[in-house]
Each structure stands twice: as C-alpha cells, then as structure tokens.
Design an enzyme around this catalytic site. Structure first.
Site, short mmCIF file in Angstrom:
data_model
loop_
_atom_site.label_atom_id
_atom_site.label_comp_id
_atom_site.label_asym_id
_atom_site.label_seq_id
_atom_site.Cartn_x
_atom_site.Cartn_y
_atom_site.Cartn_z
N ASP A 161 -1.36 -0.74 6.00
CA ASP A 161 -1.56 -0.16 7.33
C ASP A 161 -3.01 -0.12 7.76
O ASP A 161 -3.31 0.45 8.82
CB ASP A 161 -1.03 1.28 7.34
CG ASP A 161 -1.91 2.23 6.51
OD1 ASP A 161 -2.40 3.23 7.07
OD2 ASP A 161 -2.10 1.95 5.32
N ASP A 193 -0.21 5.15 0.92
CA ASP A 193 -0.51 6.10 1.99
C ASP A 193 -0.57 5.39 3.34
O ASP A 193 -1.31 4.42 3.50
CB ASP A 193 -1.85 6.78 1.74
CG ASP A 193 -1.87 7.67 0.51
OD1 ASP A 193 -1.13 7.36 -0.45
OD2 ASP A 193 -2.61 8.65 0.50
N ASP A 221 0.86 -1.16 0.00
CA ASP A 221 0.00 0.00 0.00
C ASP A 221 0.91 1.23 0.00
O ASP A 221 2.11 1.12 0.29
CB ASP A 221 -0.90 -0.04 1.24
CG ASP A 221 -1.72 1.20 1.41
OD1 ASP A 221 -2.43 1.58 0.46
OD2 ASP A 221 -1.65 1.81 2.50
#
Length: 216
Positions: free
Chosen positions: A167, A11, A9
């Site tokens: 995250d 961001d 991922d």
C-alpha cells in the site's frame, strides 16, 4: 496462472493496524512527557519500521538516548496491545483463502517488528500464510530486496513467478528493486498519488479486484 506465489505487505495492506500503532505511540509519548501525535500524523510516519516511527514521532532534536527509551517503552506496550483495534480489511481473508485454494503460495514481508508480524499472522491467517517475516536484525528493511529474496528462498519459487502487494511507495520500490511484479492497493496508509509517483503500474481498490488481478 501467472504467479506461483504472492508476497504481501502487512500494515495497510492486509490489516488495518493504524489505531493500535497510534495508541501505543501516544501512550509512550505521554509516559515520556512528550506531545502526542494525531492519527493522520502517525499514518504518515509508518512504513519504515518501528525505529523510524519513534524518530518521526518524538519532537525534533530529541537525543538518541531519549529515542532509545521511547523505543523500548513502545515495544513493551505494543507487544501487549498490538491487537486491541487491529482488523483485516474488507474481504481480505476470503481473498487469501481463494488464492490458497488456487494453489498459490502466500507470504508476508513487513518492516514491522517481527514479534508483531508473527503474533498478528498467527491470530488472523492460520493455514493461509506459508512464510511471515518482519524486521529482523542484520537484514536490511524494505525497500532493500534482501528480505524479499529471503522469503522467496523459503517459498522455493522464482522471483519472476511472484508478485508483491503493498500500500505504500516503499512497497512499490521494493518490488522494483527485487525485479518483481507489483500490485498496489489504495485502501491503506498512502494516498493513490503517492503510489502513482512511486511508479505503481497497477493499483486496485478492493480485495476482490486484487484477487482478479493476481489470477487473470
């Protein structure tokens, strides 16, 4: 080596983009005479693409036509300001370089608008990322596995030899939907309990620990 490739991922995982997202959202809200949002509100809003960020950021009951206008205004501003305050998380660049030196292919798959994904990857990850993909019309966003399969195909690897790193709960679910191993990081936009509740089996707190978990 357990893995031939790692899909990240963006961001909250590789880059801390929250301040630029919040600044562009609030610029857009001000421009449209709507109340601004706090940084923590924006932190909770991100993860499902720009359109969903707009829908969550505007006041409840806002008409679709007004959301369309906000979306267009945000895009215009964020294209110019997506890198004003954005920065890699600690030791992330070194971690990527070490993985690359170990012969592991690296990719980014994000629900972020593709224009921003391409821009930021070119700014920060030259020579490190083999495939980068953001939100593209016609391809379902995460947690759908469609984008993962597209990236895997471009990398030329098998899903069982890949690991997905993210995250958020969206990332954990994306990995499960793709029948892929997952390592969650707790330095990003979601608290650790969110990752645990989403079913994360492995959670790390530093880029060095992430490297060791990938190559062990």
């Amino acid at each position: 080596m357990r893995y031939d490739a790692v899909i990240f991922d963006l961001d909250g995982t590789l880059l801390d983009t929250l301040d630029d997202l919040a600044d562009s959202l609030n610029h857009t809200l001000r421009k449209n005479n709507m109340p601004e949002r706090t940084r923590e509100e924006v932190r909770a809003f991100v993860g499902n693409g720009i359109r969903k960020l707009m829908e969550r950021g505007v006041p409840a009951g806002t008409e679709v036509s007004a959301i369309d206008k906000v979306h267009a205004d945000f895009t215009e501003h964020y294209k110019v300001h997506c890198n004003d305050k954005t920065k890699p998380y600690d030791n992330v660049l070194d971690m990527l370089a070490k993985l690359k030196n170990n012969g592991i292919k690296l990719a980014v798959l994000s629900n972020k608008a593709d224009y921003a994904v391409q821009d930021l990857c070119k700014r920060y990850f030259v020579g490190l990322i083999d495939v980068a993909a953001g939100e593209i019309d016609g391809i379902p966003k995460k947690p759908s596995p469609d984008g993962v399969y597209r990236v895997i195909d471009k990398l030329g690897v098998q899903a069982e030899k890949c690991v997905y790193i993210g995250d958020s709960d969206v990332d954990v679910i994306t990995a499960k939907n793709s029948n892929m191993d997952c390592i969650a990081v707790d330095w990003g936009f979601r608290d650790k309990d969110v990752l645990v509740n989403a079913g994360a089996d492995v959670i790390v707190s530093t880029a060095d620990a992430l490297f060791e978990e990938i190559v062990k």
